[in-house]
Design an enzyme around this catalytic site. Structure first.
Site, short mmCIF file in Angstrom:
data_model
loop_
_atom_site.label_atom_id
_atom_site.label_comp_id
_atom_site.label_asym_id
_atom_site.label_seq_id
_atom_site.Cartn_x
_atom_site.Cartn_y
_atom_site.Cartn_z
N LYS A 152 62.08 59.37 57.75
CA LYS A 152 63.22 58.64 58.35
C LYS A 152 63.01 57.12 58.41
CE LYS A 152 66.11 60.87 59.00
NZ LYS A 152 66.91 61.50 57.92
N CYS A 153 62.14 56.60 57.56
CA CYS A 153 61.90 55.15 57.58
C CYS A 153 62.46 54.45 56.35
CB CYS A 153 60.40 54.86 57.71
SG CYS A 153 59.77 55.25 59.33
N GLY A 154 63.17 55.19 55.48
CA GLY A 154 63.74 54.57 54.29
C GLY A 154 63.01 54.93 53.01
N THR A 155 62.31 56.08 53.02
CA THR A 155 61.52 56.46 51.83
C THR A 155 62.42 56.68 50.61
OG1 THR A 155 61.54 58.75 52.59
CG2 THR A 155 59.59 57.47 53.14
N SER A 157 66.28 58.83 64.98
CA SER A 157 66.79 59.22 63.67
C SER A 157 66.34 60.65 63.33
CB SER A 157 66.29 58.23 62.61
OG SER A 157 66.57 58.70 61.33
N LYS A 198 72.02 59.95 55.32
CA LYS A 198 71.25 58.71 55.56
C LYS A 198 72.21 57.66 56.09
CE LYS A 198 67.96 60.76 53.33
NZ LYS A 198 66.62 60.73 52.87
N GLY A 199 71.78 57.00 57.15
CA GLY A 199 72.59 55.92 57.70
C GLY A 199 73.76 56.42 58.53
N ARG A 200 73.68 57.66 59.06
CA ARG A 200 74.76 58.14 59.94
C ARG A 200 74.48 57.69 61.37
NH1 ARG A 200 72.92 64.35 58.98
NH2 ARG A 200 70.77 64.00 59.58
N1 LIG Z 1 69.88 51.24 51.49
C1 LIG Z 1 69.83 52.23 52.37
N2 LIG Z 1 70.78 53.17 52.41
C2 LIG Z 1 70.71 54.18 53.34
N3 LIG Z 1 69.70 54.32 54.24
C3 LIG Z 1 68.74 53.40 54.21
C4 LIG Z 1 68.75 52.32 53.31
N4 LIG Z 1 67.67 51.57 53.52
C5 LIG Z 1 67.01 52.14 54.53
N5 LIG Z 1 67.65 53.24 54.96
C6 LIG Z 1 67.21 54.09 56.06
O1 LIG Z 1 66.63 55.27 55.52
C7 LIG Z 1 66.62 56.18 56.59
C8 LIG Z 1 66.30 57.56 56.05
O2 LIG Z 1 64.94 57.52 55.71
P1 LIG Z 1 64.27 58.49 54.66
O3 LIG Z 1 64.95 58.38 53.36
O4 LIG Z 1 62.83 58.21 54.69
O5 LIG Z 1 64.60 59.90 55.30
S1 LIG Z 1 63.88 61.27 54.97
O6 LIG Z 1 62.63 61.30 55.68
O7 LIG Z 1 63.72 61.36 53.51
O8 LIG Z 1 64.81 62.29 55.49
C9 LIG Z 1 67.98 56.05 57.21
O9 LIG Z 1 67.86 56.38 58.56
P2 LIG Z 1 69.11 56.71 59.47
O10 LIG Z 1 69.88 55.41 59.59
O11 LIG Z 1 68.58 57.16 60.76
O12 LIG Z 1 69.89 57.77 58.76
C10 LIG Z 1 68.31 54.59 56.99
O13 LIG Z 1 68.27 53.84 58.16
#
Ligand SMILES: Nc1ncnc2c1ncn2[C@@H]1O[C@H](COP(=O)(O)OS(=O)(=O)O)[C@@H](OP(=O)(O)O)[C@H]1O
Length: 327
Positions: free
Chosen positions: A82-85, A173, A291-293
């Site tokens: 949930k850190c943007g992987t 998140s 992501k980003g909800r």
């Molecule tokens: N460009 C872009 N678009 C969408 N989301 C973005 C982006 N950059 C960073 N993030 C952040 O990524 C968070 C999800 O992290 P992960 O991809 O690591 O999630 S996971 O562990 O694979 O489920 C997701 O967390 P949440 O906002 O809580 O949904 C986003 O804050």
């Protein structure tokens, strides 16, 4: 007597003439020799240039002919969840030399997949030619007790990337994800405070959305196997607002020329995040709905309690990485 003198004068005039002719001959030979030498030098330089061109041509031809093959990763994004992987993997793949595995492989954090061996793992990787960088992301590796040692056994000099965010936001998140998964399965939803804190308000460290945020605990396990300079720490909060700045750090870490451009990303106001555009003309890629909800509200008291109890873990994390975040 006078006749004898005239004969001597005539003889010395003749010998001066021959001397002059001889010297002129030597001079001519020298000129010819020097001109030849210069020509030889020019030829040698031209030959060297031709050799270099031929070598470059052979290299390009062999690259074109080289059969694409699947390789073990050169770099792994190990977390944190949930850190943007996903966004980081999609964004670094904008670089022409970076080739990502399409989905989370979960090779090192699952006994079931790990027993399938390196051949299976390699088969999950993209097709590449030499010089390209294969990369995968599985955020579950960061918190896995087995992953560091297993990755070390595969390749002790592998490059690792850890993207982190403010742990309070990250926990919410994670909890939001649990919330929606339960909702989809019609399962009972419990309030955050009742699953994350004991009755006396103490942090329940084994509750996964909490546990995943205790960065120092997990990092210590990785540092038993890998030196810190093999692990790039990416600022996930900064990556959301200024992705290119963090991507430059990733390019440097991977010894890549800076080839990702600001024109390849644009801010999507509706989503509140950047979307990424590949150079191949495909439509831009924004991350999916999960992501980003908007996050579930956990209440101010619970947020403050999290912040307070995460503080010592954060301090330990800052001292381990030699850098502070404003968490
Ligand atoms: N460009 C872009 N678009 C969408 N989301 C973005 C982006 N950059 C960073 N993030 C952040 O990524 C968070 C999800 O992290 P992960 O991809 O690591 O999630 S996971 O562990 O694979 O489920 C997701 O967390 P949440 O906002 O809580 O949904 C986003 O804050």
């Amino acid at each position: 007597m006078k006749h004898k003198m005239n004969e001597n004068v005539a003889a010395s005039a003749v010998s001066r003439k021959y001397l002059f002719l001889g010297a002129f001959g030597v001079f001519l030979l020298l000129v010819i020799f020097l001109v030849d030498l210069d020509q030889l030098r020019i030829n040698a330089v031209q030959n060297l240039q031709i050799d270099a061109l031929a070598k470059e041509y052979r290299r390009l031809a062999s690259l074109l002919e080289e059969k694409k093959t699947r390789r073990l990763p050169h770099c792994i994004i190990i977390g944190a969840r949930k850190c943007g992987t996903r966004a980081l993997l999609d964004a670094i793949a904008l670089h022409p030399l970076v080739k990502p595995a399409r989905y989370e492989v979960h090779y090192f954090d699952s006994n079931e997949t790990y027993t399938r061996g390196y051949d299976w793992y390699t088969a999950q990787m993209p097709l590449t030619v030499s010089g390209e960088i294969t990369i995968e992301k599985t955020p579950g590796y960061f918190t896995s007790s087995m992953a560091p040692e297993r990755i070390y056994h595969m390749n002790e000099s592998i490059k690792l990337i850890l993207i982190v965010r403010n742990p309070v936001v990250r926990t919410i998140s994670d909890f939001t994800q649990v919330h929606y998964t339960k909702q989809a399965k019609n399962k009972t939803q419990l309030p955050f405070a009742s699953v994350a804190f004991s009755k006396s308000g103490l942090l329940l460290e084994n509750y996964k959305p909490v546990r995943n945020s205790l960065y120092s605990k997990h990092l210590l396990r990785w540092l038993k196997y890998f030196p810190l300079d093999q692990i790039l720490i990416v600022d996930g909060d900064h990556f959301i607002s200024e992705p290119l700045a963090e991507l430059r750090r990733v390019e440097r870490f991977l010894h890549l020329e800076p080839e990702i451009h600001s024109s390849q990303m644009y801010f999507n106001r509706t989503k509140g995040f950047f979307c990424f555009r590949h150079a191949d003309g495909k439509p831009p890629k924004c991350l999916g709905e999960t992501k980003g909800r908007s996050h579930v509200e956990i209440g101010e008291a619970a947020e403050n309690n999290l912040r307070r109890q995460f503080a010592p873990y954060n301090e330990k994390f800052f001292s381990l990485i030699g850098h502070r975040f404003d968490w």
